[in-house]
Design a protein around this motif. Structure first.
Motif, PDB file in Angstrom:
ATOM      1  N   MET A   1       0.852  -1.172   0.000  1.00  0.00           N
ATOM      2  CA  MET A   1       0.000   0.000   0.000  1.00  0.00           C
ATOM      3  C   MET A   1       0.899   1.235   0.000  1.00  0.00           C
ATOM      4  O   MET A   1       1.866   1.311   0.748  1.00  0.00           O
ATOM      5  CB  MET A   1      -0.906  -0.020   1.239  1.00  0.00           C
ATOM      6  N   SER A   2       0.566   2.213  -0.826  1.00  0.00           N
ATOM      7  CA  SER A   2       1.371   3.426  -0.908  1.00  0.00           C
ATOM      8  C   SER A   2       1.248   4.228   0.386  1.00  0.00           C
ATOM      9  O   SER A   2       0.310   4.051   1.171  1.00  0.00           O
ATOM     10  CB  SER A   2       0.916   4.270  -2.100  1.00  0.00           C
ATOM     11  N   ALA A   3       2.203   5.133   0.585  1.00  0.00           N
ATOM     12  CA  ALA A   3       2.199   5.970   1.791  1.00  0.00           C
ATOM     13  C   ALA A   3       0.939   6.829   1.851  1.00  0.00           C
ATOM     14  O   ALA A   3       0.367   7.042   2.930  1.00  0.00           O
ATOM     15  CB  ALA A   3       3.456   6.833   1.819  1.00  0.00           C
ATOM     16  N   LYS A   4       0.494   7.305   0.701  1.00  0.00           N
ATOM     17  CA  LYS A   4      -0.712   8.140   0.665  1.00  0.00           C
ATOM     18  C   LYS A   4      -1.950   7.338   1.098  1.00  0.00           C
ATOM     19  O   LYS A   4      -2.785   7.821   1.858  1.00  0.00           O
ATOM     20  CB  LYS A   4      -0.902   8.724  -0.735  1.00  0.00           C
ATOM     21  N   LEU A   5      -2.068   6.086   0.589  1.00  0.00           N
ATOM     22  CA  LEU A   5      -3.197   5.243   0.975  1.00  0.00           C
ATOM     23  C   LEU A   5      -3.108   4.837   2.442  1.00  0.00           C
ATOM     24  O   LEU A   5      -4.131   4.746   3.127  1.00  0.00           O
ATOM     25  CB  LEU A   5      -3.286   4.010   0.085  1.00  0.00           C
ATOM     26  N   GLU A   6      -1.900   4.594   2.925  1.00  0.00           N
ATOM     27  CA  GLU A   6      -1.697   4.275   4.348  1.00  0.00           C
ATOM     28  C   GLU A   6      -2.194   5.431   5.213  1.00  0.00           C
ATOM     29  O   GLU A   6      -2.901   5.224   6.198  1.00  0.00           O
ATOM     30  CB  GLU A   6      -0.208   4.025   4.642  1.00  0.00           C
ATOM     31  N   HIS A   7      -1.812   6.645   4.820  1.00  0.00           N
ATOM     32  CA  HIS A   7      -2.219   7.833   5.574  1.00  0.00           C
ATOM     33  C   HIS A   7      -3.740   7.995   5.550  1.00  0.00           C
ATOM     34  O   HIS A   7      -4.355   8.237   6.588  1.00  0.00           O
ATOM     35  CB  HIS A   7      -1.534   9.081   5.002  1.00  0.00           C
TER      36      HIS A   7
END
Length: 198
Positions: A1-7
């Motif tokens: 999962m990308s950092a943006k989706l994690e956030h």
């Protein structure tokens, strides 16, 4: 999962709290399953929370899961699905809520949160028979006022219930029971990767 989706996932869990039944990420998209009793409060938070700001409702539609997965589906029949966009934060999310009653699917109207929901909810009412509590003008949108049933339900007959034709003797359009012979449909195929065809 990308950092943006994690956030975004973390912010959704934090902001929505008990309203979240399930949160999953597939193919770069987040789907949040919401308890129908919390749907209105969750919608308001999704729009107004500083870390979410989902100010635009892109789509609202009904889903009938009654024959999903070639009949292997176990769970509620009707779901309401929302696709939301935050223009200011450039993020998207999908929200899904299941109706508590399969025989009479009821959801709260979201018109007060996103006014564009008005016609989307009328469409879901018309095609799936979904009811929206406190909707300002819940009536059919796409089918005729005399239409019988809800054509996107999986148990709706492919040939319909009634047909209309012009009667030259009465000089008007009349409704009558369907006179078309039932037809066999092409069987639906389910691939190993879960994609549906047919």
């Amino acid at each position: 999962m990308s950092a943006k989706l994690e956030h975004l996932s973390a912010q959704l869990k934090l902001a929505l709290g008990d309203g979240v039944a399930k949160l999953e990420q597939k193919l770069g998209e987040i789907t949040v399953e919401v308890h129908v009793t919390h749907l209105l409060a969750v919608a308001d938070k999704l729009k107004t929370h500083a870390e979410l700001k989902f100010e635009q409702l892109i789509d609202l539609c009904g889903v009938d899961y009654s024959d999903y997965g070639d009949g292997r589906w176990e769970g509620p029949r009707f779901a309401l699905v929302l696709h939301l966009l935050s223009i200011s934060l450039n993020q998207r999310v999908r929200i899904r809520a299941f109706a508590a009653d399969d025989d009479f699917p009821v959801f709260p109207t979201l018109v007060d949160v996103w006014p564009v929901a008005n016609w989307f909810e009328r469409e879901a009412f018309d095609l799936y028979g979904m009811m929206f509590e406190n909707h300002p003008d819940l009536r059919r949108l796409l089918t005729d006022y005399g239409f019988v049933g809800h054509p996107f339900r999986k148990d709706f007959p492919m040939i319909g219930n009634v047909e209309m034709r012009y009667d030259p003797v009465q000089q008007r359009v009349i409704y009558q029971p369907v006179t078309i012979d039932p037809r066999n449909n092409v069987p639906r195929l389910i691939r190993d990767d879960g994609a549906h065809h047919g």
